[in-house]
Structure formats: C-alpha cells, structure tokens
Scaffold this motif. Structure first.
Motif, PDB file in Angstrom:
ATOM      1  N   TYR A   1      10.909 -21.372  11.143  1.00  0.00           N
ATOM      2  CA  TYR A   1      10.372 -21.449   9.779  1.00  0.00           C
ATOM      3  C   TYR A   1       9.077 -20.647   9.695  1.00  0.00           C
ATOM      4  O   TYR A   1       8.160 -20.857  10.502  1.00  0.00           O
ATOM      5  N   PHE A   2       8.982 -19.747   8.732  1.00  0.00           N
ATOM      6  CA  PHE A   2       7.792 -18.893   8.579  1.00  0.00           C
ATOM      7  C   PHE A   2       6.837 -19.509   7.560  1.00  0.00           C
ATOM      8  O   PHE A   2       7.168 -19.626   6.379  1.00  0.00           O
ATOM      9  N   LYS A   3       5.648 -19.865   8.018  1.00  0.00           N
ATOM     10  CA  LYS A   3       4.640 -20.480   7.144  1.00  0.00           C
ATOM     11  C   LYS A   3       3.840 -19.385   6.415  1.00  0.00           C
ATOM     12  O   LYS A   3       3.858 -18.220   6.823  1.00  0.00           O
ATOM     13  N   ASP A   4       3.114 -19.803   5.383  1.00  0.00           N
ATOM     14  CA  ASP A   4       2.205 -18.876   4.705  1.00  0.00           C
ATOM     15  C   ASP A   4       0.848 -18.831   5.388  1.00  0.00           C
ATOM     16  O   ASP A   4      -0.037 -18.085   4.963  1.00  0.00           O
ATOM     17  N   ASP A   5       0.667 -19.638   6.422  1.00  0.00           N
ATOM     18  CA  ASP A   5      -0.649 -19.703   7.077  1.00  0.00           C
ATOM     19  C   ASP A   5      -0.950 -18.420   7.833  1.00  0.00           C
ATOM     20  O   ASP A   5      -0.082 -17.847   8.487  1.00  0.00           O
ATOM     21  N   ALA A   6      -2.201 -17.993   7.717  1.00  0.00           N
ATOM     22  CA  ALA A   6      -2.664 -16.843   8.497  1.00  0.00           C
ATOM     23  C   ALA A   6      -3.859 -17.298   9.319  1.00  0.00           C
ATOM     24  O   ALA A   6      -4.712 -18.041   8.830  1.00  0.00           O
ATOM     25  N   THR A   7      -3.877 -16.872  10.572  1.00  0.00           N
ATOM     26  CA  THR A   7      -5.049 -17.168  11.405  1.00  0.00           C
ATOM     27  C   THR A   7      -5.449 -15.882  12.119  1.00  0.00           C
ATOM     28  O   THR A   7      -4.630 -14.983  12.308  1.00  0.00           O
ATOM     29  N   ALA A   8      -6.705 -15.816  12.495  1.00  0.00           N
ATOM     30  CA  ALA A   8      -7.177 -14.658  13.277  1.00  0.00           C
ATOM     31  C   ALA A   8      -8.295 -15.131  14.187  1.00  0.00           C
ATOM     32  O   ALA A   8      -8.860 -16.219  13.978  1.00  0.00           O
ATOM     33  N   PHE A   9      -8.612 -14.298  15.166  1.00  0.00           N
ATOM     34  CA  PHE A   9      -9.674 -14.598  16.125  1.00  0.00           C
ATOM     35  C   PHE A   9      -9.456 -15.980  16.737  1.00  0.00           C
ATOM     36  O   PHE A   9     -10.313 -16.863  16.662  1.00  0.00           O
TER      37      PHE A   9
ATOM     38  N   HIS B   1      16.945 -12.806  19.967  1.00  0.00           N
ATOM     39  CA  HIS B   1      17.252 -14.237  19.756  1.00  0.00           C
ATOM     40  C   HIS B   1      17.820 -14.476  18.359  1.00  0.00           C
ATOM     41  O   HIS B   1      18.261 -15.583  18.048  1.00  0.00           O
ATOM     42  N   PHE B   2      17.815 -13.450  17.506  1.00  0.00           N
ATOM     43  CA  PHE B   2      18.141 -13.627  16.088  1.00  0.00           C
ATOM     44  C   PHE B   2      19.643 -13.861  15.877  1.00  0.00           C
ATOM     45  O   PHE B   2      20.466 -13.135  16.417  1.00  0.00           O
ATOM     46  N   ILE B   3      19.983 -14.865  15.078  1.00  0.00           N
ATOM     47  CA  ILE B   3      21.392 -15.075  14.700  1.00  0.00           C
ATOM     48  C   ILE B   3      21.570 -14.706  13.224  1.00  0.00           C
ATOM     49  O   ILE B   3      22.283 -13.772  12.903  1.00  0.00           O
ATOM     50  N   LYS B   4      20.891 -15.421  12.330  1.00  0.00           N
ATOM     51  CA  LYS B   4      20.963 -15.047  10.906  1.00  0.00           C
ATOM     52  C   LYS B   4      19.841 -15.714  10.127  1.00  0.00           C
ATOM     53  O   LYS B   4      19.306 -16.746  10.547  1.00  0.00           O
ATOM     54  N   ARG B   5      19.521 -15.110   8.997  1.00  0.00           N
ATOM     55  CA  ARG B   5      18.548 -15.736   8.099  1.00  0.00           C
ATOM     56  C   ARG B   5      19.290 -16.799   7.305  1.00  0.00           C
ATOM     57  O   ARG B   5      20.396 -16.545   6.838  1.00  0.00           O
ATOM     58  N   VAL B   6      18.704 -17.980   7.166  1.00  0.00           N
ATOM     59  CA  VAL B   6      19.414 -19.030   6.445  1.00  0.00           C
ATOM     60  C   VAL B   6      18.860 -19.270   5.049  1.00  0.00           C
ATOM     61  O   VAL B   6      19.581 -19.721   4.165  1.00  0.00           O
ATOM     62  N   ASN B   7      17.611 -18.988   4.832  1.00  0.00           N
ATOM     63  CA  ASN B   7      17.051 -19.053   3.481  1.00  0.00           C
ATOM     64  C   ASN B   7      15.761 -18.242   3.467  1.00  0.00           C
ATOM     65  O   ASN B   7      15.486 -17.509   4.409  1.00  0.00           O
ATOM     66  N   MET B   8      14.981 -18.372   2.415  1.00  0.00           N
ATOM     67  CA  MET B   8      13.861 -17.427   2.279  1.00  0.00           C
ATOM     68  C   MET B   8      12.752 -17.619   3.309  1.00  0.00           C
ATOM     69  O   MET B   8      11.973 -16.699   3.537  1.00  0.00           O
ATOM     70  N   ARG B   9      12.701 -18.773   3.924  1.00  0.00           N
ATOM     71  CA  ARG B   9      11.642 -18.985   4.925  1.00  0.00           C
ATOM     72  C   ARG B   9      12.171 -19.275   6.332  1.00  0.00           C
ATOM     73  O   ARG B   9      11.381 -19.461   7.245  1.00  0.00           O
ATOM     74  N   GLU B  10      13.487 -19.366   6.477  1.00  0.00           N
ATOM     75  CA  GLU B  10      14.011 -19.822   7.765  1.00  0.00           C
ATOM     76  C   GLU B  10      15.081 -18.894   8.311  1.00  0.00           C
ATOM     77  O   GLU B  10      15.865 -18.320   7.558  1.00  0.00           O
ATOM     78  N   GLN B  11      15.109 -18.809   9.622  1.00  0.00           N
ATOM     79  CA  GLN B  11      16.195 -18.096  10.287  1.00  0.00           C
ATOM     80  C   GLN B  11      16.722 -18.929  11.455  1.00  0.00           C
ATOM     81  O   GLN B  11      15.990 -19.715  12.059  1.00  0.00           O
TER      82      GLN B  11
END
Ligand code: C5P
Length: 256
Positions: free
Chosen positions: A27-35, A69-79
């Motif tokens: 699941y891809f979050k909108d969170d961004a971190t740095a440093f 490792h990729f199989i398929k995207r399942v929705n807009m935030r998940e694969q």
C-alpha cells in the motif's frame, strides 16, 4: 481500519498479508519523509502516483527480463506482490553527482560521473543507512558473492534501461535507489527486484531546464512536489495530460 493483517509499516508504504500464501499487498501512503524521518509531510496523491509509476517501471523491467516481486496493481494505492526476504541493502546507482555523493566527495552537483557507479548502504534507519564497502557485505553475511554479482549486474541493466526510457521523455536519470529480495523457489531462492521505483527513490531532472522532478523538491522545500511526480507520470504516458491547472490528480484517482 483495515480487515487485513498488517505485516510491516514503513515510511511511505504498508505491507499487508496477501490473498494467497506467498503474496503481500503493498500500500502506497501519501506520507513523505526525508533526512531519516526528521522531516515529514503528507502530500495528497503522492501514493497514487508512486503506485502507478512503480507499476509501470516494474512491468517494463519485467519485459526486459529483470525478475521482480510485482504481480499486479489491484487499485489506486495497492499492488499485489510476491513475498520475499528483503536483502538489507539499499543499492544506489549514480550517473551524475548529486546528494550524498556530492557532499561526501566534494563533486559539484550535476557533474557527469566518469561511469555509472553502484553503491551499497545498510538498511538501518537507526544508523542513518550507512555506506558500506563490499567487504562489509561479505564479512557480515548480508549477501553472498553470487547474490552481489547478480545484484550489480541487474542494477546496471536497470540503469541502462531507465536511462534510455527517461531520455526518451526529456528526463535525465541522475541516480536511483533500489532494493532486492530473495524469492523462495523449489530449489533454493532467486534474487528479484523488490520495493518500488518512483520519484521518491530516483533523481530525475528535466533534460532541458534541469528542473527537479523528484523527492528533492520535498527535501529542499522547492514546492510543487506532487505536480512534479504528476509530470513524470504524464510524460511516461501513465496518465493523460489535463488542460486544467494545476495538474488534476482526479485523472489518476478516478482510475480504479
Ligand atoms: O541521498 P543520496 O544522494 O545518497 O541518494 C541517492 C539516490 O537514492 C537518490 O535518488 C535518492 O532519492 C535515493 N535514496 C532513497 N532512499 C534512501 C536514500 C537514498 O530512495 N534511503
């Protein structure tokens, strides 16, 4: 709250148990971190864009024979991905000096390197992902010589492919970070490309203007972070240009 069992939560992604044994949902979050997470923000739509861009890169690399490792995207935030044992290395490939290489070696950012360089860092947030010599990797058993040979070979092929892909859409691939995992097979394991490839993990500069189209916009407070990621997705042909300004994420989020 999710119905699925959470396996792991990282800075930008969450892994859940997948529908079949040997699979996970990433699941891809909108969170961004740095440093090393000292700087944090939520960037609306970043997860959606990275899910799409990473899907695209994994599929294209799969087509040229890079196991992933990729199989398929399942929705807009998940694969859906194959479950692997992550090799605890951040593999960085550089074509142009930037970031920590510029700082460490005093090479001006933007200077073309004499050749592509592969570096390894240990995946240890608590230590700030320290740079490693290959000797460390062998001595501490983080990867075998064979695995490392495969990793370097695949990284250089990925770099060659991505250099061409991005050059074709007016983008210079300055550097990128990838990760590999061990996928269990009937007779042992196979090293496969894992994690993600997105503007969070690459430096991408516009070929004509040197405009940064990657996470440095967030790290360096340059603004318009998701707009830049959107630009990358648009040039890759993943999302359609939208005449509205600013770039309209509904084009992406409206997709399934
Ligand atoms: O910071 P540095 O110059 O070492 O980064 C090299 C490349 O690796 C950049 O493209 C950066 O986005 C990526 N990277 C990453 N995750 C890290 C460290 C670096 O994706 N933890």
């Amino acid at each position: 709250m999710s119905r699925r069992k959470q396996i792991y939560e990282g800075k930008a992604k969450i892994l859940y148990e997948g529908p079949e044994p040997g699979t996970l949902i990433q699941y891809f979050k909108d969170d961004a971190t740095a440093f090393n997470a000292q700087k944090k923000a939520t960037l609306d739509g970043k997860g959606v864009l990275n899910n799409r861009i990473s899907e695209y890169m994994m599929l294209r690399l799969g087509e040229i024979g890079i196991p992933t490792h990729f199989i398929k995207r399942v929705n807009m935030r998940e694969q859906l991905i194959k479950k692997v044992e992550i090799i605890p290395l951040e593999v960085i490939c550089r074509n142009v000096a930037a970031g920590t290489m510029s700082k460490r070696l005093g090479i001006e950012e933007g200077e073309k390197l004499p050749r592509s360089i592969v570096e390894f860092c240990l995946k240890r947030d608590d230590l700030g992902d320290p740079l490693l010599a290959e000797e460390h990797i062998h001595a501490f058993g983080w990867a075998t010589q064979d695995e490392l040979d495969e990793i370097i070979g695949m990284t250089l092929r990925i770099n060659d492919f991505m250099l061409g892909l991005f050059a074709g859409i007016g983008i210079r691939l300055i550097d990128f970070k990838i990760e590999f995992g061990r996928l269990a097979t009937p007779d042992g394991h196979q090293v496969v490309l894992a994690d993600e490839i997105s503007p969070d993990s690459c430096r991408l500069w516009d070929s004509e203007t040197d405009k940064k189209l990657d996470k440095d916009r967030f790290r360096r407070d340059l603004g318009d972070v998701t707009e830049a990621y959107n630009e990358v997705a648009m040039r890759l042909g993943i999302i359609k240009p939208n005449p509205g300004t600013p770039p309209n994420l509904s084009v992406v989020t409206g997709d399934k």
